[in-house]
Design a protein around this motif. Structure first.
Motif, PDB file in Angstrom:
ATOM      1  N   LEU A 231      58.885 -38.270  15.888  1.00  0.00           N
ATOM      2  CA  LEU A 231      57.445 -38.086  16.046  1.00  0.00           C
ATOM      3  C   LEU A 231      57.015 -38.270  17.502  1.00  0.00           C
ATOM      4  O   LEU A 231      56.211 -37.492  18.028  1.00  0.00           O
ATOM      5  CB  LEU A 231      56.689 -39.063  15.157  1.00  0.00           C
ATOM      6  CG  LEU A 231      56.797 -38.841  13.648  1.00  0.00           C
ATOM      7  CD1 LEU A 231      56.116 -39.979  12.890  1.00  0.00           C
ATOM      8  CD2 LEU A 231      56.175 -37.510  13.238  1.00  0.00           C
ATOM      9  N   ARG A 232      57.559 -39.291  18.156  1.00  0.00           N
ATOM     10  CA  ARG A 232      57.189 -39.532  19.554  1.00  0.00           C
ATOM     11  C   ARG A 232      57.691 -38.416  20.457  1.00  0.00           C
ATOM     12  O   ARG A 232      56.996 -37.984  21.387  1.00  0.00           O
ATOM     13  CB  ARG A 232      57.743 -40.889  20.005  1.00  0.00           C
ATOM     14  CG  ARG A 232      57.057 -42.067  19.318  1.00  0.00           C
ATOM     15  CD  ARG A 232      57.568 -43.415  19.802  1.00  0.00           C
ATOM     16  NE  ARG A 232      56.796 -44.502  19.232  1.00  0.00           N
ATOM     17  CZ  ARG A 232      57.262 -45.411  18.396  1.00  0.00           C
ATOM     18  NH1 ARG A 232      58.548 -45.395  18.042  1.00  0.00           N
ATOM     19  NH2 ARG A 232      56.476 -46.377  17.912  1.00  0.00           N
TER      20      ARG A 232
ATOM     21  N   VAL B 291      49.376 -40.284  16.399  1.00  0.00           N
ATOM     22  CA  VAL B 291      50.805 -40.096  16.132  1.00  0.00           C
ATOM     23  C   VAL B 291      51.588 -41.360  16.495  1.00  0.00           C
ATOM     24  O   VAL B 291      52.539 -41.731  15.791  1.00  0.00           O
ATOM     25  CB  VAL B 291      51.337 -38.863  16.875  1.00  0.00           C
ATOM     26  CG1 VAL B 291      52.852 -38.752  16.741  1.00  0.00           C
ATOM     27  CG2 VAL B 291      50.668 -37.595  16.337  1.00  0.00           C
TER      28      VAL B 291
ATOM     29  N   VAL C 251      52.735 -32.869  11.026  1.00  0.00           N
ATOM     30  CA  VAL C 251      53.352 -34.195  10.984  1.00  0.00           C
ATOM     31  C   VAL C 251      54.119 -34.387   9.677  1.00  0.00           C
ATOM     32  O   VAL C 251      55.227 -34.928   9.663  1.00  0.00           O
ATOM     33  CB  VAL C 251      52.281 -35.295  11.169  1.00  0.00           C
ATOM     34  CG1 VAL C 251      52.874 -36.675  10.870  1.00  0.00           C
ATOM     35  CG2 VAL C 251      51.727 -35.263  12.583  1.00  0.00           C
ATOM     36  N   THR C 252      53.556 -33.912   8.563  1.00  0.00           N
ATOM     37  CA  THR C 252      54.250 -34.025   7.276  1.00  0.00           C
ATOM     38  C   THR C 252      55.580 -33.285   7.305  1.00  0.00           C
ATOM     39  O   THR C 252      56.602 -33.790   6.809  1.00  0.00           O
ATOM     40  CB  THR C 252      53.359 -33.482   6.143  1.00  0.00           C
ATOM     41  OG1 THR C 252      52.181 -34.292   6.047  1.00  0.00           O
ATOM     42  CG2 THR C 252      54.101 -33.500   4.810  1.00  0.00           C
TER      43      THR C 252
ATOM     44  N   ASP D 114      57.482 -32.735   9.838  1.00  0.00           N
ATOM     45  CA  ASP D 114      58.443 -33.514  10.629  1.00  0.00           C
ATOM     46  C   ASP D 114      58.889 -34.777   9.891  1.00  0.00           C
ATOM     47  O   ASP D 114      60.060 -35.161   9.946  1.00  0.00           O
ATOM     48  CB  ASP D 114      57.827 -33.875  11.984  1.00  0.00           C
ATOM     49  CG  ASP D 114      57.770 -32.677  12.933  1.00  0.00           C
ATOM     50  OD1 ASP D 114      58.529 -31.717  12.714  1.00  0.00           O
ATOM     51  OD2 ASP D 114      56.955 -32.702  13.876  1.00  0.00           O
ATOM     52  N   LEU D 115      57.971 -35.432   9.178  1.00  0.00           N
ATOM     53  CA  LEU D 115      58.333 -36.631   8.420  1.00  0.00           C
ATOM     54  C   LEU D 115      59.373 -36.330   7.350  1.00  0.00           C
ATOM     55  O   LEU D 115      60.231 -37.163   7.047  1.00  0.00           O
ATOM     56  CB  LEU D 115      57.090 -37.230   7.767  1.00  0.00           C
ATOM     57  CG  LEU D 115      56.104 -37.975   8.668  1.00  0.00           C
ATOM     58  CD1 LEU D 115      54.825 -38.299   7.908  1.00  0.00           C
ATOM     59  CD2 LEU D 115      56.733 -39.257   9.214  1.00  0.00           C
TER      60      LEU D 115
ATOM     61  N   TYR E  97      51.699 -31.367  18.687  1.00  0.00           N
ATOM     62  CA  TYR E  97      50.572 -31.666  17.815  1.00  0.00           C
ATOM     63  C   TYR E  97      49.217 -31.439  18.476  1.00  0.00           C
ATOM     64  O   TYR E  97      48.190 -31.890  17.965  1.00  0.00           O
ATOM     65  CB  TYR E  97      50.654 -33.133  17.343  1.00  0.00           C
ATOM     66  CG  TYR E  97      51.971 -33.511  16.709  1.00  0.00           C
ATOM     67  CD1 TYR E  97      52.518 -32.762  15.673  1.00  0.00           C
ATOM     68  CD2 TYR E  97      52.674 -34.628  17.157  1.00  0.00           C
ATOM     69  CE1 TYR E  97      53.721 -33.122  15.086  1.00  0.00           C
ATOM     70  CE2 TYR E  97      53.877 -35.003  16.569  1.00  0.00           C
ATOM     71  CZ  TYR E  97      54.393 -34.236  15.548  1.00  0.00           C
ATOM     72  OH  TYR E  97      55.594 -34.612  14.967  1.00  0.00           O
TER      73      TYR E  97
ATOM     74  N   ARG F 236      58.250 -35.251  19.545  1.00  0.00           N
ATOM     75  CA  ARG F 236      57.446 -34.056  19.267  1.00  0.00           C
ATOM     76  C   ARG F 236      56.053 -34.182  19.882  1.00  0.00           C
ATOM     77  O   ARG F 236      55.496 -33.205  20.392  1.00  0.00           O
ATOM     78  CB  ARG F 236      57.345 -33.877  17.753  1.00  0.00           C
ATOM     79  CG  ARG F 236      58.663 -33.555  17.080  1.00  0.00           C
ATOM     80  CD  ARG F 236      58.949 -32.068  17.098  1.00  0.00           C
ATOM     81  NE  ARG F 236      58.053 -31.372  16.179  1.00  0.00           N
ATOM     82  CZ  ARG F 236      57.692 -30.103  16.317  1.00  0.00           C
ATOM     83  NH1 ARG F 236      58.125 -29.399  17.356  1.00  0.00           N
ATOM     84  NH2 ARG F 236      56.890 -29.540  15.436  1.00  0.00           N
ATOM     85  N   SER F 237      55.504 -35.388  19.860  1.00  0.00           N
ATOM     86  CA  SER F 237      54.192 -35.597  20.471  1.00  0.00           C
ATOM     87  C   SER F 237      54.255 -35.390  21.983  1.00  0.00           C
ATOM     88  O   SER F 237      53.384 -34.741  22.576  1.00  0.00           O
ATOM     89  CB  SER F 237      53.689 -37.011  20.152  1.00  0.00           C
ATOM     90  OG  SER F 237      52.425 -37.242  20.715  1.00  0.00           O
TER      91      SER F 237
ATOM     92  N   ALA G  61      53.983 -43.414  13.981  1.00  0.00           N
ATOM     93  CA  ALA G  61      55.370 -43.764  14.299  1.00  0.00           C
ATOM     94  C   ALA G  61      55.620 -45.258  14.102  1.00  0.00           C
ATOM     95  O   ALA G  61      56.652 -45.666  13.549  1.00  0.00           O
ATOM     96  CB  ALA G  61      55.693 -43.342  15.727  1.00  0.00           C
TER      97      ALA G  61
ATOM     98  N   LEU H 205      62.916 -41.243  12.384  1.00  0.00           N
ATOM     99  CA  LEU H 205      61.654 -40.531  12.215  1.00  0.00           C
ATOM    100  C   LEU H 205      60.643 -40.913  13.293  1.00  0.00           C
ATOM    101  O   LEU H 205      59.922 -40.059  13.822  1.00  0.00           O
ATOM    102  CB  LEU H 205      61.073 -40.824  10.831  1.00  0.00           C
ATOM    103  CG  LEU H 205      61.755 -40.160   9.652  1.00  0.00           C
ATOM    104  CD1 LEU H 205      61.227 -40.719   8.340  1.00  0.00           C
ATOM    105  CD2 LEU H 205      61.561 -38.657   9.699  1.00  0.00           C
TER     106      LEU H 205
END
Length: 303
Positions: free
Chosen positions: A40-41, A16, A61-62, A64-65, A49, A43-44, A20, A36
């Protein structure tokens, strides 16, 4: 078959983090890219994840993207078979399998009532070094038809160079189709029809109809949009999915490929593109009825 590889075996945090970084460095809209990457960071760090399979990681991940601006070309794609590590190789490997299973991307060429031909290009606009010969043969075959129906209902994208090649058979004279702008807003590339095409042209004056569906995407949308904006074709069917940003792919794990848009398209007629909204049909109907509707329009116009 669902992959049994777990995200923990993939070192999810590291994967992840690499995603990012790639998004932050390459996504066409820098402000959104930073947002974005931070998402991602975050959420990780929350552990979003950790659980599930590699396929589930790709789905999470998709989601969230795409949560910020809905860009459908942003994706973490899961592949059952291991994919090459070279940049862009994963999508090419998948496309090659489709190419070999689809009569080289031209699954239907047929003469219908009243001298109207139908040509289907599917499931992709394959790279031109593969597709030029079968497309030239098919497009030359339909060139004498009184009208042409181009079926893109099952086409989910591919190579912009192939779009320009096809347009070369459907227009008269060299024509500017599209301009790609980089993330810095500079012209990265312009797309024009080629000055020469092998075989016979259908030309720029006979009736032309393009069939679309809610699955028509990316480069197939560009073909429909370019012809529509030039006033060359009537679009018949459903609004398309709405993906206008050309993308590149990075393998971030043997089973995971990151897709990131790296430029944005600007049509020289509309000074816009079809991102988000899709290509809007001139004649709206269910995709399943689009061929019959276009045929009736063509026959009536020829009469």
């Amino acid at each position: 078959m669902t992959s049994t590889t777990s995200p923990s075996a993939l070192d999810t945090v590291a994967v992840v983090e690499s995603i990012a970084d790639l998004v932050a460095e390459n996504y066409v809209f820098p402000d959104v890219a930073g947002e974005l990457a931070a998402l991602l960071r975050s959420r990780s760090a929350e552990g979003a994840y950790r659980a599930g399979s590699a396929e589930e990681l790709a789905e999470a991940v998709t989601a969230d993207l795409r949560s910020v601006n809905g860009d459908l070309h942003l994706a973490l794609k899961h592949h059952e078979a291991p994919v090459p590590s070279e940049r862009g190789a994963a999508v090419l490997a998948a496309m090659r399998r489709d190419f070999e299973a689809s009569l080289s991307g031209v699954p239907r060429v047929e003469l219908l009532d009243g001298g109207v031909a139908v040509l289907e290009i599917a499931p992709k606009m394959f790279p031109l070094d593969w597709a030029a010969q079968p497309l030239a043969a098919a497009l030359s075959l339909v060139a004498p038809a009184r009208a042409l129906i181009l079926d893109l209902r099952r086409n989910t994208g591919g190579d912009p160079g192939t779009v320009a090649f096809v347009c070369g058979y459907l227009l008269d004279g060299r024509t500017h189709l599209n301009t790609l702008l980089s993330r810095q807003g500079k012209v990265a590339e312009q797309s024009w029809t080629p000055p020469f095409v092998p075989g016979a042209r259908f030309g720029g004056s006979k009736p032309l109809y393009v069939l679309t569906s809610g699955n028509t995407f990316s480069a197939a949308e560009e073909l429909a949009y370019d012809l529509q904006q030039l006033g060359r074709a009537e679009i018949v069917g459903e609004a398309t999915r709405g993906g206008a940003h050309p993308r590149e792919g990075w393998t971030v794990h043997p089973h995971l490929e990151l897709s990131v848009p790296v430029a944005r398209a600007v049509n020289p007629v509309s000074d816009a593109n079809w991102e988000g909204a899709g290509v809007q049909p001139d004649v709206r109907c269910d995709a399943g009825a689009a061929l019959d509707r276009a045929l009736s329009l063509a026959v009536a116009r020829l009469a």
